[in-house]
Write a protein that holds these residues in place. Structure first.
Motif, PDB file in Angstrom:
ATOM      1  N   GLU A   1     -32.102  22.532  10.717  1.00 27.16           N
ATOM      2  CA  GLU A   1     -33.050  21.428  10.780  1.00 27.16           C
ATOM      3  C   GLU A   1     -33.784  21.339   9.453  1.00 27.16           C
ATOM      4  O   GLU A   1     -34.177  22.356   8.886  1.00 27.16           O
ATOM      5  N   LYS A   2     -33.976  20.150   8.953  1.00 26.18           N
ATOM      6  CA  LYS A   2     -34.698  19.954   7.702  1.00 26.18           C
ATOM      7  C   LYS A   2     -36.116  19.499   8.006  1.00 26.18           C
ATOM      8  O   LYS A   2     -36.324  18.651   8.866  1.00 26.18           O
ATOM      9  N   ILE A   3     -37.073  20.105   7.292  1.00 25.37           N
ATOM     10  CA  ILE A   3     -38.460  19.681   7.398  1.00 25.37           C
ATOM     11  C   ILE A   3     -39.044  19.600   5.994  1.00 25.37           C
ATOM     12  O   ILE A   3     -38.517  20.187   5.051  1.00 25.37           O
ATOM     13  N   SER A   4     -40.136  18.895   5.865  1.00 28.61           N
ATOM     14  CA  SER A   4     -40.846  18.819   4.591  1.00 28.61           C
ATOM     15  C   SER A   4     -42.150  19.566   4.718  1.00 28.61           C
ATOM     16  O   SER A   4     -42.819  19.499   5.752  1.00 28.61           O
ATOM     17  N   ILE A   5     -42.498  20.297   3.670  1.00 24.63           N
ATOM     18  CA  ILE A   5     -43.764  21.013   3.653  1.00 24.63           C
ATOM     19  C   ILE A   5     -44.461  20.765   2.322  1.00 24.63           C
ATOM     20  O   ILE A   5     -43.819  20.426   1.326  1.00 24.63           O
TER      21      ILE A   5
END
Length: 75
Positions: free
Chosen positions: A2-6
């Motif tokens: 899963e890709k997330i942005s932080i």
């Protein structure tokens, strides 16, 4: 995966870039995944520590008592 942005501070981003640049990690994702594994382990260890403290003091035993229990197979 899963890709997330932080969002990171400049110092945090630089640390990740240095870790990858040193060759210790192949990607910034590897750095973050390892950091998360260590964070999880630290929290688990803290929980176990707290549970141990909350369980109270251990009953003091002599070395002879410990050996006798071991000989009975009840450790």
């Amino acid at each position: 995966m899963e890709k997330i942005s932080i969002s990171l501070t400049s110092d945090q981003a630089r640390l990740i870039e240095q870790a990858v640049g040193s060759g210790d990690y192949a990607s910034s994702s590897e750095v973050v995944r390892e950091a998360l594994r260590e964070w999880k382990a630290k929290r688990l260890l803290g929980r176990f520590w707290d549970e141990g403290v909350m369980s109270g003091d251990a009953a003091p035993e002599s070395i002879e008592d410990i050996k006798a229990e071991a000989r009975k197979g009840v450790v």
